[in-house]
Design an enzyme around this catalytic site. Structure first.
Site, mmCIF file in Angstrom:
data_model
loop_
_atom_site.group_PDB
_atom_site.id
_atom_site.type_symbol
_atom_site.label_atom_id
_atom_site.label_comp_id
_atom_site.label_asym_id
_atom_site.label_seq_id
_atom_site.Cartn_x
_atom_site.Cartn_y
_atom_site.Cartn_z
ATOM 1 C CG ASN A 144 0.872 -8.515 5.283
ATOM 2 O OD1 ASN A 144 0.301 -9.508 4.876
ATOM 3 N ND2 ASN A 144 0.235 -7.374 5.364
ATOM 4 C CG ASP A 188 -1.848 -1.093 1.389
ATOM 5 O OD1 ASP A 188 -1.397 -2.251 1.324
ATOM 6 O OD2 ASP A 188 -3.060 -0.863 1.561
ATOM 7 C CD GLU A 235 -10.131 -2.897 1.290
ATOM 8 O OE1 GLU A 235 -11.371 -3.072 1.433
ATOM 9 O OE2 GLU A 235 -9.297 -3.650 1.783
ATOM 10 C CD GLU A 260 -3.816 -11.525 9.754
ATOM 11 O OE1 GLU A 260 -3.157 -12.093 10.647
ATOM 12 O OE2 GLU A 260 -3.587 -11.686 8.538
ATOM 13 C CD GLU A 296 -9.919 -12.497 5.753
ATOM 14 O OE1 GLU A 296 -9.833 -13.703 5.471
ATOM 15 O OE2 GLU A 296 -9.072 -11.888 6.414
ATOM 16 C CG ASP A 347 -5.358 -10.762 1.564
ATOM 17 O OD1 ASP A 347 -4.898 -9.895 0.797
ATOM 18 O OD2 ASP A 347 -5.649 -10.511 2.743
ATOM 19 N NE ARG A 355 0.482 -12.161 5.790
ATOM 20 C CZ ARG A 355 -0.274 -12.493 6.834
ATOM 21 N NH1 ARG A 355 -0.023 -13.604 7.494
ATOM 22 N NH2 ARG A 355 -1.252 -11.713 7.224
#
Ligand SMILES: OC[C@H]1O[C@H](O[C@H]2O[C@H](CO)[C@@H](O)[C@H](O)[C@H]2O)[C@H](O)[C@@H](O)[C@@H]1O
Length: 582
Positions: free
Chosen positions: A221, A185, A535, A299, A550, A333, A230
């Site tokens: 991340n 981002d 977003e 998370e 999700e 994702d 990750r």
């Protein structure tokens, strides 16, 4: 481990927390351990789901809470909460516990007035002539003030009380539930900050990300203890180069280069590295996403366990958890792009795919390092990375390029030859489904400077079905996952549009402008209707924001703001062009 040092935990935890599985025969990949605090907050998350129910439940909220007292005192109090026979805690008791022992999510990342923000920067967007567009662009510019944060002093004093990592400089958060800095981002946030002439803020973000490489060996991340397992699409070199091109700050290059070399090594070694032998017998090294984790993502732990509950075999669950985390590492994702069966998330196979966009990003990293090394006179590094970029270009042409389709296609791994320690290339292993990522290599100068390639890719893009009334669709499959049709995402619009613009083709520029105008309009109309930047957007209908996935749709929003500003800088907006939906 969550496992919370089980010696001190009652049996109750082993029931609700689901002990991790040893699964050596099928999952031997590396795992980075998490902290005791993350593990405890996952337990709170699961308890909260039982206490409060699914409606409006966001699992991430619980791993973002911080401690008011030390962890062992907090765990002791938590263990003493009254439980029903099935082990659940009442919402009243849980509320009381949270009030007494935990601080709210986001309380440790406090507002920071950006040092370089001015309401109307000098020479702001000179090509935007239409007053309505100018007024809105200034509003979008002013949103940096809403998204600017710094880590509170309390995090530095007691880092063990927080999952937030103690970054030194202020950050720009994406917004809403994403209340920490995110890796990929940040590239589009920085593009917007450069248009907003907020160079110090942009540099601070880069210095924060460099500090993560110092500490962990790669950019995480996001800046949370639960993201240490990750990385994310690697765009740090692009951030450094773009800031340098605007500011001429060589010191930034000197400070970044060693970290960029470390990051390159992270992606080009171990589990991220894959060798494929092509039809002519040449061996190519390419890279894949591969999270260092084989448990539920903290998370989204309750969600991941629910997905995995469809599987009966504990080894399969462990493998699925790695695939879920690896898809999160990809930034996509989730998406049918990573699924063997489009309707079943348990069929995720992220680590069995060599992704086109990841390799385009690493090619760009190699080209960027070459340029940056040249600037500071390190010709040895420049030569080494030029050579690496040439090898990767060849690899991408051999493994991904599909001349009939005029696209680069993800490659699914099969046919492993142990004697060669390589996979053998096979045309049928290219994934011929349409994804916006098939066009991302166009963003890279080595491809957009090739007129023939640009013509073929342009034709292919126009016939792809991805060009929709309000932007470029992520895929053609309406799966309900957020990185699929009908969602359009700012970073994908930007890379494809910028790739077309950087080519020498007039036609490509005009198509790019058309996409950008549609994207700006949909962002504007949604903003006017809802009061927010979103977003993701629904590319089927101008003015609609996206959905699926999700979590509920989020607003703010860092990369969307950045891309609108970058597009307006590139194309401007004539006096007489309508801003509303057609
Ligand atoms: O909490 C679930 C997942 O959320 C993040 O992913 C999404 O938001 C990010 C921030 O805007 C974005 O970078 C990513 O592309 C989105 O899909 C997070 O990055 C995931 O790791 C996390 O599991």
């Amino acid at each position: 481990s969550l496992e919370l040092g089980s010696t001190t935990m009652s049996n109750y935890y082993s029931v609700i927390v689901h002990n991790s599985v040893q699964c050596n025969s099928t999952d031997t990949g590396p795992v980075v351990p998490t902290t005791s605090l993350v593990s405890f907050l996952e337990t709170v998350q699961e308890t909260a789901l039982h206490a409060y129910g699914h409606k409006g439940f966001d699992p991430k909220l619980y791993v973002d809470l911080s401690l008011k007292q030390n962890l062992s005192t907090t765990i002791e109090a938590f263990e003493k909460l009254p439980r029903s026979e099935n082990g659940s805690v009442s919402d009243h008791d849980l509320n009381g516990f949270m009030e007494k022992y935990l601080n709210g999510a986001g309380e440790d990342l406090v507002y920071a007035e950006p040092v370089d923000f001015v309401a109307e920067p000098e020479g702001f967007l000179p090509k935007v002539k239409n007053p309505k567009v100018r007024a809105w662009a200034l509003e979008v510019h002013s949103l940096w003030k809403n998204l600017s944060r710094k880590v509170s002093g309390r995090v530095r004093e007691s880092p063990d009380f927080h999952t937030l990592l103690p970054l030194k400089y202020p950050v720009m958060i994406p917004g809403s539930r994403f209340r920490e800095v995110y890796y990929w981002d940040s590239y589009w946030v920085i593009r917007g900050l450069l248009t907003s002439e907020m160079y110090e803020t942009a540099k601070g973000i880069v210095y924060n990300l460099l500090s993560l490489i110092d500490e962990f060996g790669y950019v995480l991340n996001g800046a949370r203890a639960y993201y240490t397992n990750r990385s994310h699409p690697p765009l740090l070199s692009s951030m450094v180069l773009d800031i340098y091109n605007r500011t001429g700050d060589k010191d930034l290059i000197e400070k970044s280069l060693p970290a960029l070399l470390k990051e390159h090594e992270f992606w080009n070694s171990g589990v991220h590295k894959v060798i494929v032998q092509d039809a002519e017998g040449s061996r190519h090294t390419l890279n894949r996403y591969y999270a260092l984790w084989n448990k539920p993502r903290p998370e989204s732990s309750t969600i991941d366990r629910e997905i995995a509950s469809k599987l009966s075999n504990t080894c399969e669950k462990t493998k699925l958890y790695r695939e879920l985390a690896s898809a999160a590492e990809s930034g996509w994702d989730f998406s049918t792009r990573w699924m063997r069966d489009e309707s079943d998330l348990t069929s995720l196979a992220t680590t069995s795919i060599i992704p086109v966009d990841l390799n385009a990003f690493i090619l760009k990293m190699e080209l960027d390092i070459t340029s940056l090394a040249h600037v500071i006179g390190d010709n040895k590094i420049a030569a080494r990375f030029k050579e690496a970029s040439e090898a990767r270009k060849k690899a991408m042409n051999s493994i991904f390029w599909n001349a009939e389709m005029g696209q680069w296609l993800d490659y699914w791994l099969s046919n492993f030859d142990a004697s060669k320690d390589a996979y053998t290339w096979n045309a049928s292993s290219q994934n011929q489904k349409l994804f916006a990522s098939n066009f991302v290599p166009l963003w890279i100068q080595l491809f957009n400077s090739d007129d023939e390639v640009v013509d073929e890719v342009l034709r292919s893009l126009q016939n792809s079905g991805l060009l929709c009334p309000a932007g470029i669709a992520t895929s053609l499959t309406n799966s309900g996952q957020q990185w699929d049709f009908p969602n359009g995402w700012a970073p994908l619009q930007h890379m494809i549009v910028e790739g077309l613009v950087r080519s020498r083709s007039e036609q490509a520029r005009s198509i790019a402008e058309d996409i950008a105008v549609k994207w700006i309009r949909t962002n504007y109309v949604a903003y006017k209707n809802t009061g927010n930047m979103h977003e993701k957007y629904d590319v089927e209908k101008c003015g609609d924001f996206g959905g699926g996935g999700e979590y509920v749709p989020q607003t703010g929003f860092g990369w969307s703001n950045g891309v609108v500003l970058a597009f307006l800088e590139e194309f401007g907006w004539p006096q007489d062009l309508k801003l509303d939906c057609p």
